[in-house]
Design an enzyme around this catalytic site. Structure first.
Site, short mmCIF file in Angstrom:
data_model
loop_
_atom_site.label_atom_id
_atom_site.label_comp_id
_atom_site.label_asym_id
_atom_site.label_seq_id
_atom_site.Cartn_x
_atom_site.Cartn_y
_atom_site.Cartn_z
N GLY A 138 28.45 2.51 -19.07
CA GLY A 138 29.42 1.73 -18.40
C GLY A 138 29.40 1.60 -16.83
N GLY A 139 30.56 1.58 -16.40
CA GLY A 139 30.76 1.28 -14.96
C GLY A 139 29.96 2.47 -14.35
N GLY A 143 -0.21 -2.30 -9.96
CA GLY A 143 -1.35 -2.06 -10.90
C GLY A 143 -1.97 -2.97 -11.84
N GLY A 144 -1.51 -4.14 -11.48
CA GLY A 144 -1.86 -5.28 -12.56
C GLY A 144 -0.63 -5.81 -13.19
CD GLU A 191 -4.31 1.09 -10.37
OE1 GLU A 191 -3.33 0.61 -9.56
OE2 GLU A 191 -5.47 1.12 -9.94
CB ILE A 206 -0.89 -0.10 1.40
CG1 ILE A 206 -1.73 -1.44 1.17
CG2 ILE A 206 -1.67 1.13 1.10
CD1 ILE A 206 -2.54 -1.75 0.05
#
Length: 389
Positions: free
Chosen positions: A340-341, A364-365, A243, A159
């Site tokens: 890269g790094g 949301g699914g 949503e 939640i």
């Protein structure tokens, strides 16, 4: 495309929102990411600026603006290096408050919607459960009528704003024998006896507060039932299109931000005597991702335009979330590789963006659930209609 959907007023709003975020939010982001707590004052500042009232009636302090103002709100929140902060804001404004506005009576709107628009109260939507996940109809939380009150028992999980919230919009079964036809929606003040919340430790969205909520013999007034008893499932379904579009817009916006940041980095990073934006393999990779993101953006805007006209776009919204969240993950993964790094370092935004983006195909699914919904519509010719007229 900008001229099709966005007016000068929209662009002025975008500029003012950008300035607000840079001044009032960005200086605090790193602290909120580290502490996992968004300080209360920022909610009030959002409310004072009218950002929580974009789509809500003027009678409760809202602005009653079209959905493309909401698009701008969502897009700009994805470009300040904290999807967790963004989630806290839009989950309040477009999950909890959507139900207040749609199903709340006048008392609830005065006592909760108006203060929510003002940034004085924070809301959370409580649907998912530890044993249910995406199976909304399989929820176990109950709300049993006893005279002039309901007694709620059960738990909710994942939640957003579960710790911060002043109130919850809770889905619970008023008749456990009726499956999805026995679900109702309630407003529960978080100060009510028997309510407890436990903060969850997440891979990403570190600034946001995500909680597991427990309801132990929580007694609420019968008047805190929102809408009709037994209509909770249709109410939830009714808002899924919005949503899913929110999640889709978030996806294309954070992918766009990743591309813009990476192009800027590539223009400055040198290897073998030239900047790396001159290497064909890298250039073509960026172009492919930019093309995918633009496709998502165009589709998402078209779906928003139809929803804004009152059309029921559950199919398009489901497609939008499915595709946009996948494209965002793939784009951000590649963009991190371009650094890269440095892409693996916390001081650069791509590491956090990669973790934050991974929630897209889950929240949301899940993508798997969305594919099955679309399979029913495309293969089985199922025609979903608005759950509430």
């Amino acid at each position: 495309m900008e001229s099709i959907y966005f007016t000068e007023e929209h662009q002025s709003f975008r500029k003012s929102l950008q300035e607000f975020l840079q001044k009032e939010v960005v200086p605090h982001i790193e602290k909120w990411e580290k502490t996992g707590t968004i300080e209360r004052f920022i909610w009030k500042k959002f409310g004072d600026m009218g950002f929580f009232g974009i789509s809500y009636p003027e009678a409760y302090g809202g602005l009653n603006l079209d959905l493309f103002y909401t698009v701008i709100f969502l897009e700009e929140l994805q470009k300040i290096k904290s999807s967790g902060f963004a989630a806290a804001m839009w989950a309040h404004s477009y999950l909890a408050m959507t139900h207040l506005n749609a199903e709340g009576d006048e008392r609830i709107k005065q006592d909760y919607l108006a203060p929510s628009i003002a940034g004085e109260k924070i809301g959370a939507l409580c649907i998912s459960e530890p044993f249910g996940g995406s199976d909304v109809a399989g929820m176990r939380t109950t709300a049993i009528r006893e005279g002039d009150k309901y007694v709620i028992n059960g738990s909710k999980t994942f939640i957003t704003n579960g710790i911060y919230a002043d109130y919850y919009i809770v889905a619970a079964k008023t008749d456990p024998t009726q499956g999805n036809k026995g679900i109702s929606i309630f407003l529960v003040d978080t100060k009510t006896a028997g309510v407890s919340a436990t903060k969850l430790d997440k891979l990403g969205w570190r600034a946001s507060d995500t909680a597991e909520i427990a309801f132990n013999n929580v007694e609420i007034p019968a008047e805190n039932l929102m809408g009709e008893e037994g209509k909770g499932f249709p109410y939830i379904m009714q808002h899924f299109a919005l949503e899913r579009l929110i999640m889709a817009i978030n996806g294309h916006a954070r992918a766009e931000y990743a591309i813009d940041y990476t192009i800027e980095y590539m223009s400055q990073r040198e290897a073998f005597g030239k900047t790396i934006d001159k290497f064909q393999a890298l250039r073509h990779t960026i172009v492919e991702h930019a093309t995918d993101v633009e496709h998502c953006k165009v589709f998402n805007y078209a779906a928003v335009a139809r929803l804004d006209k009152g059309e029921y776009v559950v199919k398009e919204a489901t497609m939008a979330k499915l595709k946009s969240t996948k494209v965002a993950d793939e784009t951000i993964y590649s963009c991190l590789q371009m650094l890269g790094g440095y892409g693996y370092m916390e001081e650069y935004p791509l590491a956090r963006l990669l973790r934050d983006s991974r929630l897209g195909p889950i929240g949301g699914g899940t993508s798997e659930i969305l594919k099955e919904i679309l399979s029913k519509m495309i293969i089985d010719n199922k025609n979903y209609k608005p759950a509430v007229s």
